[in-house]
Enzyme design. Structure first.
Site, PDB file in Angstrom:
ATOM      1  N   GLY A  24      33.345  36.838  27.160  1.00 37.43           N
ATOM      2  CA  GLY A  24      33.451  37.078  25.716  1.00 37.43           C
ATOM      3  C   GLY A  24      32.587  36.074  24.974  1.00 37.43           C
TER       4      GLY A  24
ATOM      5  N   GLY B  16      35.574  35.966  42.756  1.00 37.22           N
ATOM      6  CA  GLY B  16      36.095  35.604  41.445  1.00 37.22           C
ATOM      7  C   GLY B  16      35.087  34.751  40.711  1.00 37.22           C
ATOM      8  N   CYS B  17      35.426  34.354  39.499  1.00 39.22           N
ATOM      9  CA  CYS B  17      34.504  33.545  38.686  1.00 39.22           C
ATOM     10  C   CYS B  17      35.327  32.671  37.758  1.00 39.22           C
ATOM     11  CB  CYS B  17      33.605  34.475  37.877  1.00 39.22           C
ATOM     12  SG  CYS B  17      32.481  33.620  36.767  1.00 39.22           S
TER      13      CYS B  17
ATOM     14  N   HIS C 299      25.601  35.179  42.968  1.00 41.73           N
ATOM     15  CA  HIS C 299      26.536  35.136  41.836  1.00 41.73           C
ATOM     16  C   HIS C 299      26.008  34.199  40.747  1.00 41.73           C
ATOM     17  CE1 HIS C 299      30.872  34.888  40.271  1.00 41.73           C
ATOM     18  NE2 HIS C 299      30.262  33.908  39.617  1.00 41.73           N
ATOM     19  N   GLU C 300      25.529  33.021  41.161  1.00 38.71           N
ATOM     20  CA  GLU C 300      25.071  32.022  40.173  1.00 38.71           C
ATOM     21  C   GLU C 300      23.765  32.451  39.507  1.00 38.71           C
ATOM     22  OE1 GLU C 300      27.219  29.963  39.234  1.00 38.71           O
ATOM     23  OE2 GLU C 300      28.535  30.271  40.959  1.00 38.71           O
TER      24      GLU C 300
ATOM     25  N   HIS D  68      24.368  34.741  36.723  1.00 38.12           N
ATOM     26  CA  HIS D  68      24.778  34.061  35.480  1.00 38.12           C
ATOM     27  C   HIS D  68      23.556  33.719  34.624  1.00 38.12           C
ATOM     28  CE1 HIS D  68      29.069  33.481  35.498  1.00 38.12           C
ATOM     29  NE2 HIS D  68      29.091  32.984  36.727  1.00 38.12           N
TER      30      HIS D  68
HETATM   31 ZN   LIG Z   1      30.757  32.812  37.933  1.00 39.35          ZN
END
Ligand SMILES: [Zn+2]
Length: 216
Positions: free
Chosen positions: A32, A132-133, A175-176, A179
């Site tokens: 968000g 997960g994160c 995953h990173e 981001h």
């Molecule tokens: Zn993450």
């Protein structure tokens, strides 16, 4: 919804300056936050050794350790720079059930910094595991990731570095890097597997449970 609104109202009444901190934060921002959806900026190579970039790297390491995470990217601490860190210690692996270590192909990764990383896929086989994160606190989902990748970028000294990651470490790196492109695992997950990590405790506590947004 109602409870959340009450909380927001309460927080709003404290005034705009209450608790305001500037990034790099010592906490992890949550989904968000617009920072998580921006494509992060390349770090100019001559500025890697500057105080401001070194501060971001130090904060990333500090937050990574504080949360006990395996990877952390600059946008997650409020900074839109193309920097991420990863680390998976033998100690963390020793706390993980052996069958999970084996099925997910976990192996130790020393503390590694990547600045302006580029991803090259070596093995296009997609492997699906639960992921997960820290920025989607309290949830997990099954996410497909490439089995083997090569990451090339700069280290904290401003030197070119290149590493090949397979299985779980390859998942962390993908995953990173996502981001840094404003992407989250929830964009790639099998949506039907999206689960609250504590759904059983919600029933046991008759719903009287909160998800902490900070480490214990
Ligand atoms: Zn993450």
């Amino acid at each position: 919804m109602g409870v959340m609104r009450k909380f927001l109202n309460w927080y709003g009444r404290l005034g705009p300056s209450h608790g305001k901190t500037l990034p790099p934060y010592e906490h992890v921002v949550q989904v968000g936050d617009p920072t998580l959806r921006k494509v992060s900026e390349l770090v100019p190579i001559p500025s890697i050794k500057s105080e401001s970039v070194q501060k971001v790297i130090k904060k990333l390491e500090c937050v990574l350790d504080k949360y006990g995470s395996l990877g952390m990217s600059a946008p997650q601490i409020g900074v839109n720079m193309r920097i991420f860190v990863m680390k998976h210690t033998n100690k963390q692996i020793s706390y993980t059930p052996k069958e999970i270590v084996k099925s997910r192909g976990m192996s130790a990764v020393p503390f590694t910094v990547f600045i302006n990383p580029k991803l090259k896929v070596i093995d296009y086989t997609k492997v699906v595991h639960s992921e997960g994160c820290e920025s989607v606190q309290g949830y997990l989902a099954e996410v497909p990731r490439y089995r083997e990748v090569e990451v090339t970028g700069y280290n904290s000294e401003g030197e070119i570095t290149s590493k090949i990651f397979k299985d779980w470490p390859a998942r962390i790196a993908q995953h990173e890097i996502d981001h840094l492109d404003g992407k989250l695992y929830i964009d790639r997950m099998d949506r039907k597997t999206f689960s609250c990590t504590c759904w059983e405790e919600v029933n046991l506590s008759k719903g009287k449970l909160v998800i902490p947004f900070h480490p214990e």
